[in-house]
Enzyme design. Sequence first.
Site, PDB file in Angstrom:
ATOM      1  N   LYS A  81       0.589  -1.001  -0.424  1.00  0.00           N
ATOM      2  CA  LYS A  81       0.411   0.229  -0.389  1.00  0.00           C
ATOM      3  C   LYS A  81       0.849   1.554   0.260  1.00  0.00           C
ATOM      4  O   LYS A  81       2.154   1.202   0.405  1.00  0.00           O
ATOM      5  CB  LYS A  81      -1.536  -0.520   1.027  1.00  0.00           C
ATOM      6  N   TYR A 104     -12.553  -2.474  -2.245  1.00  0.00           N
ATOM      7  CA  TYR A 104     -13.036  -2.776  -0.755  1.00  0.00           C
ATOM      8  C   TYR A 104     -14.274  -2.383  -0.975  1.00  0.00           C
ATOM      9  O   TYR A 104     -15.093  -1.788   0.668  1.00  0.00           O
ATOM     10  CB  TYR A 104     -12.329  -0.780  -0.307  1.00  0.00           C
ATOM     11  N   PHE A 127     -14.690   2.982   9.205  1.00  0.00           N
ATOM     12  CA  PHE A 127     -13.717   3.255   8.345  1.00  0.00           C
ATOM     13  C   PHE A 127     -13.119   4.010   7.156  1.00  0.00           C
ATOM     14  O   PHE A 127     -12.160   4.417   6.329  1.00  0.00           O
ATOM     15  CB  PHE A 127     -11.738   2.692   8.881  1.00  0.00           C
ATOM     16  N   ARG A 170      -1.366 -14.363   4.170  1.00  0.00           N
ATOM     17  CA  ARG A 170      -1.156 -13.622   5.742  1.00  0.00           C
ATOM     18  C   ARG A 170      -0.880 -13.840   6.670  1.00  0.00           C
ATOM     19  O   ARG A 170      -0.658 -12.613   7.400  1.00  0.00           O
ATOM     20  CB  ARG A 170      -3.068 -14.793   5.199  1.00  0.00           C
ATOM     21  N   THR A 180      -4.978  -8.068  11.331  1.00  0.00           N
ATOM     22  CA  THR A 180      -5.323  -6.766  10.506  1.00  0.00           C
ATOM     23  C   THR A 180      -4.053  -5.471  10.952  1.00  0.00           C
ATOM     24  O   THR A 180      -3.805  -4.054  10.803  1.00  0.00           O
ATOM     25  CB  THR A 180      -6.224  -6.553  10.353  1.00  0.00           C
ATOM     26  N   ARG A 182       3.145  -6.686   8.842  1.00  0.00           N
ATOM     27  CA  ARG A 182       2.758  -5.263  10.274  1.00  0.00           C
ATOM     28  C   ARG A 182       3.080  -5.626  11.491  1.00  0.00           C
ATOM     29  O   ARG A 182       3.239  -4.145  11.095  1.00  0.00           O
ATOM     30  CB  ARG A 182       1.594  -6.261   9.516  1.00  0.00           C
ATOM     31  N   ASN A 207      -1.015   0.505   7.633  1.00  0.00           N
ATOM     32  CA  ASN A 207      -0.916  -1.340   7.761  1.00  0.00           C
ATOM     33  C   ASN A 207      -0.230  -2.156   6.703  1.00  0.00           C
ATOM     34  O   ASN A 207      -0.143  -3.411   6.810  1.00  0.00           O
ATOM     35  CB  ASN A 207      -2.237  -2.428   8.587  1.00  0.00           C
ATOM     36  N   HIS A 238      -2.147  -5.392   1.995  1.00  0.00           N
ATOM     37  CA  HIS A 238      -3.424  -6.200   1.684  1.00  0.00           C
ATOM     38  C   HIS A 238      -3.245  -7.759   1.017  1.00  0.00           C
ATOM     39  O   HIS A 238      -1.697  -8.036   0.880  1.00  0.00           O
ATOM     40  CB  HIS A 238      -3.721  -5.095   0.214  1.00  0.00           C
ATOM     41  N   GLU A 256     -10.239 -11.396  -6.829  1.00  0.00           N
ATOM     42  CA  GLU A 256      -9.381 -10.099  -6.666  1.00  0.00           C
ATOM     43  C   GLU A 256      -8.324  -9.841  -7.816  1.00  0.00           C
ATOM     44  O   GLU A 256      -7.412  -9.035  -8.668  1.00  0.00           O
ATOM     45  CB  GLU A 256      -8.552  -9.773  -5.201  1.00  0.00           C
TER      46      GLU A 256
HETATM   47  P1  DAT Z   1      -7.117  -6.796   5.596  1.00  0.00           P
HETATM   48  O1  DAT Z   1      -6.526  -6.022   5.303  1.00  0.00           O
HETATM   49  O2  DAT Z   1      -6.336  -7.260   6.796  1.00  0.00           O
HETATM   50  O3  DAT Z   1      -7.774  -7.912   4.931  1.00  0.00           O
HETATM   51  P2  DAT Z   1      -9.588  -6.008   6.505  1.00  0.00           P
HETATM   52  O4  DAT Z   1     -10.735  -6.507   5.470  1.00  0.00           O
HETATM   53  O5  DAT Z   1     -10.378  -6.447   7.897  1.00  0.00           O
HETATM   54  O6  DAT Z   1      -8.259  -6.573   6.845  1.00  0.00           O
HETATM   55  O7  DAT Z   1      -9.956  -4.350   6.128  1.00  0.00           O
HETATM   56  C1  DAT Z   1      -9.579  -4.104   5.090  1.00  0.00           C
HETATM   57  C2  DAT Z   1      -8.504  -2.275   6.152  1.00  0.00           C
HETATM   58  O8  DAT Z   1      -9.556  -1.758   6.262  1.00  0.00           O
HETATM   59  C3  DAT Z   1      -8.123  -3.005   6.957  1.00  0.00           C
HETATM   60  O9  DAT Z   1      -5.999  -3.582   6.733  1.00  0.00           O
HETATM   61  C4  DAT Z   1      -7.122  -1.743   7.351  1.00  0.00           C
HETATM   62  C5  DAT Z   1      -8.657  -1.120   7.311  1.00  0.00           C
HETATM   63  N1  DAT Z   1      -9.389  -1.013   8.573  1.00  0.00           N
HETATM   64  C6  DAT Z   1      -9.564  -2.488   8.963  1.00  0.00           C
HETATM   65  N2  DAT Z   1     -10.566  -2.326  10.326  1.00  0.00           N
HETATM   66  C7  DAT Z   1      -9.779  -0.913  10.495  1.00  0.00           C
HETATM   67  C8  DAT Z   1     -10.720  -0.202  11.860  1.00  0.00           C
HETATM   68  N3  DAT Z   1     -11.250  -0.525  12.819  1.00  0.00           N
HETATM   69  N4  DAT Z   1     -10.158   0.994  11.493  1.00  0.00           N
HETATM   70  C9  DAT Z   1      -9.191   1.577  11.138  1.00  0.00           C
HETATM   71  N5  DAT Z   1      -9.513   0.753   9.943  1.00  0.00           N
HETATM   72  C10 DAT Z   1      -9.767  -0.223   9.469  1.00  0.00           C
HETATM   73 MG    MG Z   2      -9.505  -7.844   3.968  1.00  0.00          MG
END
Ligand code: DAT
Ligand code: MG
Length: 150
Positions: free
Chosen positions: A9, A49, A57, A85, A91, A102, A112, A115, A126
């Site tokens: 990212k 997303y 968020f 992963r 995350t 991370r 973080n 992705h 994806e």
């Molecule tokens: P990942 O990237 O581990 O698959 P995710 O799909 O749940 O996680 O969320 C996508 C992204 O959104 C994540 O990398 C960071 C952001 N994110 C997720 N949960 C969040 C939160 N509670 N507050 C802020 N950003 C968040």
């Molecule tokens: Mg995700």
Amino acid sequence: MEKTLVLVKPDGVQRGLIGEIIRRLEQRGLKLIAAKFIWVSKELAEKHYAIHKDKPFYDGLIEYITSAPVMAMVWSGPNAVAAVRQTMGATRPTEAAPGSVRHDFGLEIGRNLTHASDSVENGEKETALWFRPEELVEWNRALDSWIFEQ
Ligand code: DAT
Ligand code: MG
């Protein structure tokens, strides 16, 4: 062979971590089959997303992912989705296992660094969202039989 989309990212790119992240995936034995360095459009970010559209968020997430270029890649291998992963870590960086990307480079959930697809199905979806079929490179790696059992 499983496929998984990996993004370094904008924060990972700005911090010069593309090489480090690729190094870890290569070292693990995963195989790179596609890569491109791009500035993500709002349209692609919103598709990628879409599942988070109603989350508080979401707006910040779209702003972050479109704020600077990203390195998009597809990696393959047995259990590639779970393996990547694990290499990236949970995350929330403060919950990510020591030794994961991370954990080792991050502090905040909104910065973080990477992705990685979260299921085999999403790895396929994806990959198709980010890459055209002709951008996927099928190749034989001389070491494959020493890393992949089948
Ligand atoms: P990942 O990237 O581990 O698959 P995710 O799909 O749940 O996680 O969320 C996508 C992204 O959104 C994540 O990398 C960071 C952001 N994110 C997720 N949960 C969040 C939160 N509670 N507050 C802020 N950003 C968040
Ligand atoms: Mg995700």
